[in-house]
Design a protein around this motif. Structure first.
Motif, mmCIF file in Angstrom:
data_model
loop_
_atom_site.group_PDB
_atom_site.id
_atom_site.type_symbol
_atom_site.label_atom_id
_atom_site.label_comp_id
_atom_site.label_asym_id
_atom_site.label_seq_id
_atom_site.Cartn_x
_atom_site.Cartn_y
_atom_site.Cartn_z
ATOM 1 N N PRO A 140 0.813 -1.217 0.000
ATOM 2 C CA PRO A 140 0.000 0.000 0.000
ATOM 3 C C PRO A 140 0.848 1.270 0.000
ATOM 4 N N LYS A 141 0.464 2.218 -0.864
ATOM 5 C CA LYS A 141 1.195 3.493 -0.936
ATOM 6 C C LYS A 141 0.594 4.541 -0.005
ATOM 7 N N ASP A 142 -0.558 4.237 0.593
ATOM 8 C CA ASP A 142 -1.228 5.224 1.440
ATOM 9 C C ASP A 142 -0.852 5.079 2.919
ATOM 10 N N ARG A 143 0.115 4.236 3.224
ATOM 11 C CA ARG A 143 0.552 4.041 4.607
ATOM 12 C C ARG A 143 2.062 4.232 4.717
ATOM 13 N N VAL A 144 2.486 4.561 5.911
ATOM 14 C CA VAL A 144 3.915 4.658 6.212
ATOM 15 C C VAL A 144 4.427 3.232 6.386
ATOM 16 N N ILE A 145 5.644 2.983 5.938
ATOM 17 C CA ILE A 145 6.218 1.637 5.965
ATOM 18 C C ILE A 145 7.383 1.559 6.949
ATOM 19 N N VAL A 146 7.404 0.457 7.702
ATOM 20 C CA VAL A 146 8.577 0.078 8.497
ATOM 21 C C VAL A 146 9.029 -1.250 7.935
ATOM 22 N N THR A 147 10.280 -1.344 7.512
ATOM 23 C CA THR A 147 10.835 -2.597 7.036
ATOM 24 C C THR A 147 11.560 -3.278 8.195
ATOM 25 N N VAL A 148 11.514 -4.610 8.206
ATOM 26 C CA VAL A 148 12.069 -5.374 9.330
ATOM 27 C C VAL A 148 12.930 -6.522 8.821
ATOM 28 N N SER A 149 14.073 -6.701 9.474
ATOM 29 C CA SER A 149 14.907 -7.899 9.305
ATOM 30 C C SER A 149 15.497 -8.205 10.683
ATOM 31 N N ASN A 150 16.466 -9.080 10.771
ATOM 32 C CA ASN A 150 17.019 -9.443 12.085
ATOM 33 C C ASN A 150 17.711 -8.269 12.775
ATOM 34 N N HIS A 151 18.633 -7.617 12.044
ATOM 35 C CA HIS A 151 19.386 -6.492 12.611
ATOM 36 C C HIS A 151 19.292 -5.255 11.723
ATOM 37 N N ALA A 152 18.265 -5.198 10.899
ATOM 38 C CA ALA A 152 17.878 -4.032 10.093
ATOM 39 C C ALA A 152 18.686 -3.804 8.822
ATOM 40 N N HIS A 153 19.721 -4.565 8.551
ATOM 41 C CA HIS A 153 20.509 -4.291 7.346
ATOM 42 C C HIS A 153 19.752 -4.624 6.063
ATOM 43 N N ARG A 154 19.148 -5.787 5.971
ATOM 44 C CA ARG A 154 18.316 -6.086 4.792
ATOM 45 C C ARG A 154 17.141 -5.124 4.741
ATOM 46 N N ALA A 155 16.591 -4.815 5.903
ATOM 47 C CA ALA A 155 15.467 -3.878 5.973
ATOM 48 C C ALA A 155 15.885 -2.489 5.490
ATOM 49 N N GLY A 156 17.096 -2.072 5.795
ATOM 50 C CA GLY A 156 17.594 -0.778 5.329
ATOM 51 C C GLY A 156 17.716 -0.746 3.819
ATOM 52 N N ALA A 157 18.227 -1.820 3.239
ATOM 53 C CA ALA A 157 18.364 -1.903 1.779
ATOM 54 C C ALA A 157 16.997 -1.875 1.107
ATOM 55 N N VAL A 158 16.030 -2.593 1.664
ATOM 56 C CA VAL A 158 14.671 -2.592 1.100
ATOM 57 C C VAL A 158 14.012 -1.237 1.312
ATOM 58 N N GLY A 159 14.263 -0.607 2.443
ATOM 59 C CA GLY A 159 13.740 0.744 2.679
ATOM 60 C C GLY A 159 14.232 1.726 1.636
ATOM 61 N N ASP A 160 15.499 1.641 1.284
ATOM 62 C CA ASP A 160 16.063 2.503 0.237
ATOM 63 C C ASP A 160 15.381 2.234 -1.108
ATOM 64 N N LEU A 161 15.169 0.963 -1.426
ATOM 65 C CA LEU A 161 14.501 0.603 -2.681
ATOM 66 C C LEU A 161 13.075 1.161 -2.716
ATOM 67 N N LEU A 162 12.329 0.955 -1.624
ATOM 68 C CA LEU A 162 10.946 1.429 -1.587
ATOM 69 C C LEU A 162 10.868 2.952 -1.671
ATOM 70 N N THR A 163 11.769 3.650 -1.003
ATOM 71 C CA THR A 163 11.802 5.114 -1.078
ATOM 72 C C THR A 163 12.046 5.552 -2.514
ATOM 73 N N ALA A 164 12.971 4.894 -3.193
ATOM 74 C CA ALA A 164 13.272 5.223 -4.589
ATOM 75 C C ALA A 164 12.071 4.975 -5.500
ATOM 76 N N LYS A 165 11.178 4.072 -5.086
ATOM 77 C CA LYS A 165 9.988 3.753 -5.877
ATOM 78 C C LYS A 165 8.776 4.589 -5.468
ATOM 79 N N GLY A 166 8.977 5.563 -4.581
ATOM 80 C CA GLY A 166 7.904 6.479 -4.219
ATOM 81 C C GLY A 166 7.090 6.122 -2.981
#
Length: 147
Positions: free
Chosen positions: A86-112
């Motif tokens: 969903p694009k109408d909600r704020v997203i929190v990405t989760v992984s064990n220690h946030a590194h994969r989540a950080g990479a996915v967060g960057d990807l999602l931000t780049a996609k709007g």
């Protein structure tokens, strides 16, 4: 025999501690903010405005637990599943220690998408947060076909 067993156990413990220390010492290289427990709790307090995307494998989620409600899309599959996020909600990405989540967060931000940040479920739990453990599904045994 006991000395060999104790030595093997000590070696395994040292290896585990060393791997954990290396992972914890990994520098944060993502544009996505790494969230602390208080920040995650504040976001979880408004579930109608939030979607939590856990980017780990299902076995990691069942073994290590996650947040009470989440969407599970493995990191490698996120780009192919953007239409389901969903694009109408704020997203929190989760992984064990946030590194994969950080990479996915960057990807999602780049996609709007609106990404609040990345969280590590193990980090969150070590900071006193409550993680939910989910039991893996019980495998059903197929009934034999009648002859």
């Amino acid at each position: 025999m006991k000395k060999i067993h104790i030595a093997a156990l000590a070696l395994a413990l040292v290896s585990s501690v060393s791997a954990f220390a290396q992972q914890a010492a990994q520098p944060w290289t993502y544009k996505t903010k790494q969230l602390e427990r208080a920040e995650v709790d504040a976001l979880l307090a408004k579930p109608e405005k939030l979607v939590v995307i856990d980017v780990r494998r299902p076995d990691e989620v069942t073994t290590k637990g996650s947040f009470p409600v989440f969407l599970n899309i493995q990191a490698k599959d996120v780009e192919n599943q953007l239409a389901y996020i969903p694009k109408d909600r704020v997203i929190v990405t989760v992984s064990n220690h946030a590194h994969r989540a950080g990479a996915v967060g960057d990807l999602l931000t780049a996609k709007g998408f609106k990404v609040a940040g990345a969280a590590g479920s193990e980090d969150y739990e070590s900071q006193g947060g409550k993680i939910v453990r989910i039991a893996p599904p019980v495998k059903q045994v197929a009934a034999a076909a009648p002859n």
